[in-house]
Design a protein around this motif. Structure first.
Motif, PDB file in Angstrom:
ATOM      1  N   THR A  25      13.171  71.537 -15.836  1.00  0.00           N
ATOM      2  CA  THR A  25      14.036  71.179 -15.362  1.00  0.00           C
ATOM      3  C   THR A  25      13.642  69.274 -15.445  1.00  0.00           C
ATOM      4  OG1 THR A  25      13.542  72.574 -13.588  1.00  0.00           O
ATOM      5  CG2 THR A  25      14.645  70.719 -12.699  1.00  0.00           C
ATOM      6  N   PHE A  26      13.742  68.508 -16.313  1.00  0.00           N
ATOM      7  CA  PHE A  26      13.208  67.632 -16.975  1.00  0.00           C
ATOM      8  C   PHE A  26      13.571  66.956 -15.145  1.00  0.00           C
ATOM      9  CE2 PHE A  26      14.656  63.845 -19.604  1.00  0.00           C
ATOM     10  CZ  PHE A  26      13.511  63.843 -19.975  1.00  0.00           C
ATOM     11  N   ASP A  27      14.485  66.576 -14.575  1.00  0.00           N
ATOM     12  CA  ASP A  27      14.778  65.389 -13.731  1.00  0.00           C
ATOM     13  C   ASP A  27      13.468  65.439 -12.358  1.00  0.00           C
ATOM     14  OD1 ASP A  27      17.375  66.064 -12.139  1.00  0.00           O
ATOM     15  OD2 ASP A  27      16.367  67.672 -12.861  1.00  0.00           O
ATOM     16  N   SER A  28      12.488  66.608 -13.007  1.00  0.00           N
ATOM     17  CA  SER A  28      11.082  66.685 -11.255  1.00  0.00           C
ATOM     18  C   SER A  28      10.028  66.370 -12.182  1.00  0.00           C
ATOM     19  CB  SER A  28      11.315  68.206 -10.691  1.00  0.00           C
ATOM     20  OG  SER A  28      11.427  68.980 -11.910  1.00  0.00           O
ATOM     21  N   TYR A  29      10.172  66.235 -13.719  1.00  0.00           N
ATOM     22  CA  TYR A  29       8.842  65.328 -13.969  1.00  0.00           C
ATOM     23  C   TYR A  29       9.099  63.800 -14.686  1.00  0.00           C
ATOM     24  CZ  TYR A  29       7.954  70.551 -14.673  1.00  0.00           C
ATOM     25  OH  TYR A  29       7.349  71.987 -14.459  1.00  0.00           O
ATOM     26  N   ALA A  30       7.289  63.488 -14.378  1.00  0.00           N
ATOM     27  CA  ALA A  30       7.386  62.442 -14.919  1.00  0.00           C
ATOM     28  C   ALA A  30       7.422  62.327 -17.171  1.00  0.00           C
ATOM     29  CB  ALA A  30       6.221  61.859 -14.134  1.00  0.00           C
ATOM     30  N   MET A  31       7.722  61.245 -17.322  1.00  0.00           N
ATOM     31  CA  MET A  31       7.400  61.540 -18.854  1.00  0.00           C
ATOM     32  C   MET A  31       6.338  61.139 -19.768  1.00  0.00           C
ATOM     33  SD  MET A  31       8.875  64.847 -19.763  1.00  0.00           S
ATOM     34  CE  MET A  31       9.140  64.069 -21.824  1.00  0.00           C
ATOM     35  N   GLY A  32       5.519  61.026 -20.226  1.00  0.00           N
ATOM     36  CA  GLY A  32       4.884  59.892 -20.681  1.00  0.00           C
ATOM     37  C   GLY A  32       4.164  59.679 -22.503  1.00  0.00           C
ATOM     38  N   TRP A  33       4.087  58.851 -23.024  1.00  0.00           N
ATOM     39  CA  TRP A  33       3.725  58.688 -24.099  1.00  0.00           C
ATOM     40  C   TRP A  33       2.590  58.099 -24.619  1.00  0.00           C
ATOM     41  CZ3 TRP A  33       7.039  59.684 -27.906  1.00  0.00           C
ATOM     42  CH2 TRP A  33       8.386  59.861 -27.813  1.00  0.00           C
ATOM     43  N   PHE A  34       1.758  58.448 -25.876  1.00  0.00           N
ATOM     44  CA  PHE A  34       0.198  58.571 -26.274  1.00  0.00           C
ATOM     45  C   PHE A  34       0.485  58.205 -27.145  1.00  0.00           C
ATOM     46  CE2 PHE A  34      -0.245  60.364 -21.703  1.00  0.00           C
ATOM     47  CZ  PHE A  34      -1.576  60.167 -21.050  1.00  0.00           C
ATOM     48  N   ARG A  35      -0.728  57.450 -28.020  1.00  0.00           N
ATOM     49  CA  ARG A  35      -1.112  57.750 -29.350  1.00  0.00           C
ATOM     50  C   ARG A  35      -2.373  57.989 -29.456  1.00  0.00           C
ATOM     51  NH1 ARG A  35      -0.392  51.063 -29.895  1.00  0.00           N
ATOM     52  NH2 ARG A  35      -1.884  50.125 -28.509  1.00  0.00           N
ATOM     53  N   GLN A  36      -2.803  58.401 -31.035  1.00  0.00           N
ATOM     54  CA  GLN A  36      -4.304  58.632 -30.761  1.00  0.00           C
ATOM     55  C   GLN A  36      -3.937  58.240 -32.602  1.00  0.00           C
ATOM     56  OE1 GLN A  36      -4.658  62.817 -31.308  1.00  0.00           O
ATOM     57  NE2 GLN A  36      -7.020  62.340 -31.216  1.00  0.00           N
ATOM     58  N   PHE A  37      -5.201  56.880 -32.626  1.00  0.00           N
ATOM     59  CA  PHE A  37      -6.243  56.479 -33.945  1.00  0.00           C
ATOM     60  C   PHE A  37      -6.930  57.462 -34.757  1.00  0.00           C
ATOM     61  CE2 PHE A  37      -5.141  53.350 -31.162  1.00  0.00           C
ATOM     62  CZ  PHE A  37      -4.831  52.223 -31.372  1.00  0.00           C
ATOM     63  N   PRO A  38      -7.114  57.717 -35.657  1.00  0.00           N
ATOM     64  CA  PRO A  38      -7.670  58.310 -36.173  1.00  0.00           C
ATOM     65  C   PRO A  38      -9.203  57.962 -35.831  1.00  0.00           C
ATOM     66  CG  PRO A  38      -6.682  57.419 -38.054  1.00  0.00           C
ATOM     67  CD  PRO A  38      -6.633  56.593 -36.358  1.00  0.00           C
ATOM     68  N   GLY A  39      -9.901  58.930 -35.487  1.00  0.00           N
ATOM     69  CA  GLY A  39     -10.859  59.617 -35.350  1.00  0.00           C
ATOM     70  C   GLY A  39     -11.569  59.126 -33.552  1.00  0.00           C
ATOM     71  N   LYS A  40     -10.287  58.617 -33.092  1.00  0.00           N
ATOM     72  CA  LYS A  40     -10.633  58.324 -31.502  1.00  0.00           C
ATOM     73  C   LYS A  40      -9.556  59.103 -30.680  1.00  0.00           C
ATOM     74  CE  LYS A  40     -12.011  53.615 -32.362  1.00  0.00           C
ATOM     75  NZ  LYS A  40     -10.996  53.222 -32.447  1.00  0.00           N
ATOM     76  N   GLU A  41      -9.392  59.304 -29.192  1.00  0.00           N
ATOM     77  CA  GLU A  41      -9.316  60.239 -28.796  1.00  0.00           C
ATOM     78  C   GLU A  41      -8.082  59.002 -28.249  1.00  0.00           C
ATOM     79  OE1 GLU A  41     -12.340  62.214 -27.076  1.00  0.00           O
ATOM     80  OE2 GLU A  41     -10.625  62.555 -26.338  1.00  0.00           O
ATOM     81  N   ARG A  42      -6.764  60.013 -27.884  1.00  0.00           N
ATOM     82  CA  ARG A  42      -5.695  59.894 -26.985  1.00  0.00           C
ATOM     83  C   ARG A  42      -5.627  58.970 -26.643  1.00  0.00           C
ATOM     84  NH1 ARG A  42      -2.044  65.391 -27.086  1.00  0.00           N
ATOM     85  NH2 ARG A  42      -2.332  65.713 -29.697  1.00  0.00           N
ATOM     86  N   GLU A  43      -4.443  57.930 -26.280  1.00  0.00           N
ATOM     87  CA  GLU A  43      -4.515  56.506 -25.681  1.00  0.00           C
ATOM     88  C   GLU A  43      -3.425  56.648 -24.879  1.00  0.00           C
ATOM     89  OE1 GLU A  43      -6.213  53.033 -27.523  1.00  0.00           O
ATOM     90  OE2 GLU A  43      -3.992  52.244 -27.401  1.00  0.00           O
TER      91      GLU A  43
END
Length: 124
Positions: free
Chosen positions: A28-46
């Protein structure tokens, strides 16, 4: 079954713009926050950005604040990442994600569902 599918990545010159899209299904899309993350090579997702279920609240990482925005269109079950004034250091794989219902959070560990990722490369 929840599915998140990113699109819109590609190659762009420094100073240019891209808009990423994330199409959601199985929730139910309108009951969820949505986020964006990014990942550089060899790094954790930020963390990059998050928007509340209604679109009434947003929060951005310091590295992107003022350059990126995170609009959503609940009628289309889609969240976007509008990326302006892109820099080479923005080059990464970008992922959209959803936490539990009615949770407004920024830590990757708090997000339950993830897309497959889309590559953004900023280079001249």
């Amino acid at each position: 079954q929840v599915h998140l599918v990113e699109s819109g990545g590609g190659l762009v010159q420094p100073g240019g713009s891209l808009r990423l899209s994330c199409a959601a299904s199985g929730l139910t899309f309108d009951s969820y926050a949505m986020g964006w993350f990014r990942q550089f090579p060899g790094k954790e997702r930020e963390f990059v950005a998050v928007i509340s279920w209604s679109g009434g609240a947003t929060y951005y990482a310091d590295s992107v604040r003022g350059r990126f925005t995170i609009p959503r269109d609940n009628a289309k079950n889609t969240v976007y990442l509008q990326m302006n004034s892109l820099k080479p250091e923005d080059t990464a794989v970008y992922y959209c994600a959803a936490p539990s219902e009615y949770k407004f959070v920024v830590a990757a560990s708090e997000f339950d569902y993830w897309g497959q990722g889309t590559q953004v490369t900023v280079s001249s």
